[in-house]
Write a protein that holds these residues in place. Structure first.
Motif, short mmCIF file in Angstrom:
data_model
loop_
_atom_site.label_atom_id
_atom_site.label_comp_id
_atom_site.label_asym_id
_atom_site.label_seq_id
_atom_site.Cartn_x
_atom_site.Cartn_y
_atom_site.Cartn_z
N THR A 22 0.86 -1.18 0.00
CA THR A 22 0.00 0.00 0.00
C THR A 22 0.90 1.24 0.00
OG1 THR A 22 -0.07 0.19 2.41
CG2 THR A 22 -1.72 -1.25 1.36
N ASP A 23 0.33 2.37 -0.38
CA ASP A 23 1.12 3.60 -0.39
C ASP A 23 1.62 3.93 1.01
OD1 ASP A 23 0.86 3.93 -3.09
OD2 ASP A 23 -0.77 5.39 -2.98
N SER A 66 6.21 11.80 -0.32
CA SER A 66 4.81 11.53 -0.68
C SER A 66 4.77 10.35 -1.64
CB SER A 66 4.16 12.76 -1.32
OG SER A 66 4.86 13.16 -2.48
N VAL A 67 3.72 9.55 -1.54
CA VAL A 67 3.61 8.33 -2.37
C VAL A 67 2.21 8.25 -2.95
CG1 VAL A 67 3.83 5.83 -2.45
CG2 VAL A 67 5.25 7.16 -0.85
N GLU A 68 2.14 7.97 -4.24
CA GLU A 68 0.84 7.77 -4.90
C GLU A 68 0.97 6.64 -5.91
OE1 GLU A 68 -2.56 10.19 -7.48
OE2 GLU A 68 -0.79 11.24 -6.74
N ASN A 69 0.21 5.57 -5.69
CA ASN A 69 0.25 4.39 -6.56
C ASN A 69 1.66 3.84 -6.73
OD1 ASN A 69 -2.55 4.57 -7.07
ND2 ASN A 69 -2.21 6.05 -8.71
N ALA A 108 5.48 4.43 1.91
CA ALA A 108 5.91 5.69 2.54
C ALA A 108 6.69 5.42 3.82
CB ALA A 108 4.70 6.57 2.82
N SER A 131 4.41 5.44 -6.68
CA SER A 131 5.35 6.44 -7.20
C SER A 131 5.75 7.36 -6.05
CB SER A 131 4.72 7.24 -8.33
OG SER A 131 4.44 6.40 -9.43
N VAL A 132 7.04 7.43 -5.78
CA VAL A 132 7.57 8.19 -4.65
C VAL A 132 8.06 9.55 -5.11
CG1 VAL A 132 9.32 8.25 -2.83
CG2 VAL A 132 8.26 6.07 -3.49
N LYS A 133 7.72 10.58 -4.34
CA LYS A 133 8.21 11.94 -4.62
C LYS A 133 8.99 12.43 -3.41
CE LYS A 133 5.41 14.84 -6.60
NZ LYS A 133 4.28 15.80 -6.77
#
Length: 224
Positions: A78-79, A104-107, A83, A109-111
């Motif tokens: 899971t995100d 931050s994490v979405e689907n 994270a 994808s880490v930023k």
């Protein structure tokens, strides 16, 4: 000068030579020296490794990366789990000021966002998270603090080029505006182009690099 077919063959052979990769998962196409890698791999680190492998091949002028990361159900996270893993990885790394980094994490994808003192810290942060299970991609938006003058940056980069055995400093020109560096001129290969950019990033105070170096065509002489 290598043909596109020769470059394609060399890239495919090099992918087979890399034990961490399954070459059958990666397709290779070449046009005018530009290599396109496509396929599906099970980790982001394999995607990055495939790109590095292709860049080592003589004659490669650029890489177009169309490899997707498709995690099997057993490795999906899971995100929130991703994270947490990213935050812990940054915290455990002694060279990274994790308190200055926002994650931050979405689907998958880490930023990474924030500000660090040195470029090596920005790069280490990327390395620390790209191999984590569940990570599908990483966007590194970390910025390096501007603490030195343009003249200091210019001198540091020029000295670095002159010390390097892999860079022909006479064929490279640098322009510095504030903390942004533009690299102009020509190099003999894609690895030399990357070495020049890496040397620039190691200069203290550099926050942006515009690499406009061109890869020159090799000259051949023929005797009767």
């Amino acid at each position: 000068m290598k043909t596109d077919i020769e470059i394609q063959k060399d890239v495919m052979e090099q992918l087979k030579w890399e034990p961490f990769l399954d070459a059958s998962e990666i397709g290779v196409a070449v046009k005018n020296g530009i290599v396109t890698l496509a396929g599906i791999v099970d980790s982001y680190s394999k995607k990055i490794l495939a790109e590095k492998v292709a860049k080592k091949i003589a004659g490669v002028r650029a890489i177009a990366l169309d490899i997707q990361v498709g995690l099997s159900p057993a490795y999906r996270k899971t995100d929130a789990e991703v994270a947490e893993a990213v935050v812990n990885a940054l915290k455990w790394h002694t060279m990274i000021p994790d308190q200055k980094i926002t994650v931050s994490v979405e689907n998958g994808s880490v930023k990474l966002e924030g500000e660090v003192d040195w470029d090596y810290q920005r790069k280490q942060a990327l390395k620390a998270v790209q191999d984590l299970i569940g990570v599908r991609s990483v966007t590194n938006l970390l910025k390096v603090k501007d603490r030195v003058t343009s003249t200091d940056i210019q001198k540091a980069i020029t000295s670095a080029f002159q010390r390097s055995a892999s860079i022909d400093a006479d064929k490279i020109k640098i322009e510095v505006q504030g903390s942004k560096v533009t690299i102009l001129g020509s190099v003999r290969s894609l690895p030399e182009k990357e070495d020049a950019e890496n040397a620039v990033w190691f200069a203290k105070g550099v926050t942006s690099v515009d690499n406009k170096l061109k890869i020159e065509e090799p000259e051949y002489s023929f005797e009767d």
